[in-house]
Design a protein around this motif. Structure first.
Motif, short mmCIF file in Angstrom:
data_model
loop_
_atom_site.label_atom_id
_atom_site.label_comp_id
_atom_site.label_asym_id
_atom_site.label_seq_id
_atom_site.Cartn_x
_atom_site.Cartn_y
_atom_site.Cartn_z
N SER A 94 47.55 33.90 -10.87
CA SER A 94 46.64 34.43 -11.87
C SER A 94 47.44 34.79 -13.11
CB SER A 94 45.90 35.67 -11.35
OG SER A 94 46.82 36.70 -11.08
N THR A 95 46.78 34.76 -14.26
CA THR A 95 47.43 35.09 -15.53
C THR A 95 46.57 36.11 -16.25
OG1 THR A 95 48.39 32.90 -15.72
CG2 THR A 95 48.24 34.18 -17.74
N ASP A 96 47.19 37.17 -16.72
CA ASP A 96 46.53 38.16 -17.56
C ASP A 96 47.24 38.13 -18.90
OD1 ASP A 96 44.83 39.23 -15.50
OD2 ASP A 96 46.63 40.14 -14.65
N SER A 97 46.48 38.24 -19.98
CA SER A 97 47.12 38.22 -21.29
C SER A 97 46.44 39.21 -22.22
CB SER A 97 47.10 36.81 -21.88
OG SER A 97 45.77 36.39 -22.06
N VAL A 98 47.21 39.64 -23.21
CA VAL A 98 46.70 40.52 -24.23
C VAL A 98 47.24 40.03 -25.56
CG1 VAL A 98 48.58 42.20 -24.02
CG2 VAL A 98 46.38 42.93 -24.93
N ARG A 121 43.21 26.76 5.25
CA ARG A 121 43.69 28.14 5.07
C ARG A 121 42.63 28.94 4.32
NH1 ARG A 121 47.35 31.06 1.31
NH2 ARG A 121 48.48 32.58 2.54
N ALA A 122 42.27 30.08 4.87
CA ALA A 122 41.32 30.98 4.22
C ALA A 122 42.13 32.05 3.48
CB ALA A 122 40.40 31.61 5.25
N GLN A 123 42.17 31.97 2.17
CA GLN A 123 42.94 32.89 1.34
C GLN A 123 42.37 34.30 1.40
OE1 GLN A 123 45.80 32.59 -0.59
NE2 GLN A 123 45.54 34.78 -0.95
N LEU A 124 43.23 35.27 1.64
CA LEU A 124 42.82 36.68 1.58
C LEU A 124 42.45 37.01 0.14
CD1 LEU A 124 42.61 39.44 3.04
CD2 LEU A 124 44.99 39.84 2.39
N MET A 125 41.29 37.62 -0.04
CA MET A 125 40.81 37.98 -1.38
C MET A 125 40.63 39.49 -1.46
SD MET A 125 40.58 34.99 -2.78
CE MET A 125 39.55 35.09 -4.23
N ARG A 126 40.61 39.99 -2.69
CA ARG A 126 40.34 41.42 -2.90
C ARG A 126 39.37 41.57 -4.06
NH1 ARG A 126 46.04 43.05 -5.55
NH2 ARG A 126 45.86 41.66 -7.31
N GLU A 127 38.63 42.66 -4.01
CA GLU A 127 37.70 42.99 -5.08
C GLU A 127 38.18 44.26 -5.77
OE1 GLU A 127 33.72 43.42 -3.66
OE2 GLU A 127 33.38 41.26 -3.67
N VAL A 128 38.14 44.24 -7.09
CA VAL A 128 38.49 45.42 -7.88
C VAL A 128 37.29 45.72 -8.76
CG1 VAL A 128 40.06 46.37 -9.60
CG2 VAL A 128 40.93 44.78 -7.89
N SER A 129 36.79 46.94 -8.66
CA SER A 129 35.64 47.35 -9.46
C SER A 129 36.07 48.38 -10.48
CB SER A 129 34.55 47.96 -8.57
OG SER A 129 34.06 46.98 -7.68
N GLY A 130 35.44 48.32 -11.64
CA GLY A 130 35.76 49.28 -12.70
C GLY A 130 34.82 49.09 -13.87
N THR A 131 35.20 49.67 -14.98
CA THR A 131 34.39 49.61 -16.18
C THR A 131 35.24 49.10 -17.34
OG1 THR A 131 33.06 51.47 -15.41
CG2 THR A 131 32.94 50.96 -17.75
N TRP A 132 34.77 48.04 -17.99
CA TRP A 132 35.42 47.53 -19.19
C TRP A 132 34.99 48.43 -20.35
CZ3 TRP A 132 38.94 43.77 -18.97
CH2 TRP A 132 38.91 42.90 -17.89
N GLN A 133 35.95 48.78 -21.19
CA GLN A 133 35.64 49.60 -22.36
C GLN A 133 36.01 48.79 -23.59
OE1 GLN A 133 37.52 53.42 -22.29
NE2 GLN A 133 36.92 53.93 -24.34
N THR A 134 35.03 48.59 -24.49
CA THR A 134 35.24 47.81 -25.71
C THR A 134 35.13 48.73 -26.91
OG1 THR A 134 34.19 45.94 -24.60
CG2 THR A 134 34.48 45.78 -26.97
N ILE A 176 35.72 42.27 -10.11
CA ILE A 176 36.50 41.03 -10.19
C ILE A 176 37.06 40.73 -8.80
CG2 ILE A 176 38.55 39.96 -11.18
CD1 ILE A 176 38.12 41.81 -13.61
N THR A 177 36.92 39.49 -8.37
CA THR A 177 37.46 39.04 -7.09
C THR A 177 38.64 38.13 -7.39
OG1 THR A 177 35.27 39.13 -6.10
CG2 THR A 177 36.94 37.83 -4.94
N SER A 178 39.78 38.40 -6.74
CA SER A 178 40.98 37.60 -6.99
C SER A 178 41.79 37.46 -5.70
CB SER A 178 41.83 38.25 -8.07
OG SER A 178 42.34 39.50 -7.62
#
Length: 150
Positions: A25-29, A79-92, A110-112
């Protein structure tokens, strides 16, 4: 995830299959800033600078194992990839109000992909099989006729 073992024979067939899976995964700012002004009211000056940064996380796993297919079956490794969910609030934040607000909040989940061991769980490796299709069986027959024709 692996090659497929097609068993065209009349007895069980076993083959060592190798699998590889790459997950990332890639995150950018990014930020853009413009400063402006003029020199003695004659020359307009504007400078824009950009800054960006990306974080990339990538994992790769591979292994091999013996896979057995019964007569007339196709078998492979999945192969069944282990996934995780992260919940939160986006602030703009806006410089000027959008629909009478400077700040907007949006809840999201978000599921990743997750690393093995997350929450005490791991990805699963599964050997799967199914009956060969008519086209696959015909391919076996065609291969046999080529061998005997030589």
């Amino acid at each position: 995830m692996s090659d497929t073992l097609y068993n065209c024979s009349s007895s069980e067939s076993t083959k060592k299959l190798t699998w590889t899976q790459k997950v990332g995964s890639t995150d950018s700012v990014g930020v853009s800033v413009t400063a402006g002004g003029n020199i003695m009211g004659i020359i307009d000056l504007s400078v824009t600078t950009n800054y960006g940064h990306s974080w990339t996380k990538e994992t790769s796993e591979s292994d091999e194992q013996n896979v057995t297919a019964k007569p007339g079956e196709a078998a492979w490794i999945s192969r069944a990839q282990l996934m995780r969910e992260v919940s939160g609030t986006w602030q703009t934040h806006y410089d000027s109000p959008k629909w009478d607000h400077y700040y907007w909040y949006t809840p999201d989940t978000i599921t990743s992909p997750a690393e093995n061991g997350t929450g005490g769980k791991n990805s699963a490796i599964v050997v799967k099989s199914r009956p060969m299709t008519d086209a696959e069986k015909q391919s076996c027959a065609d291969s046999r006729s080529k061998v005997f024709a030589k």
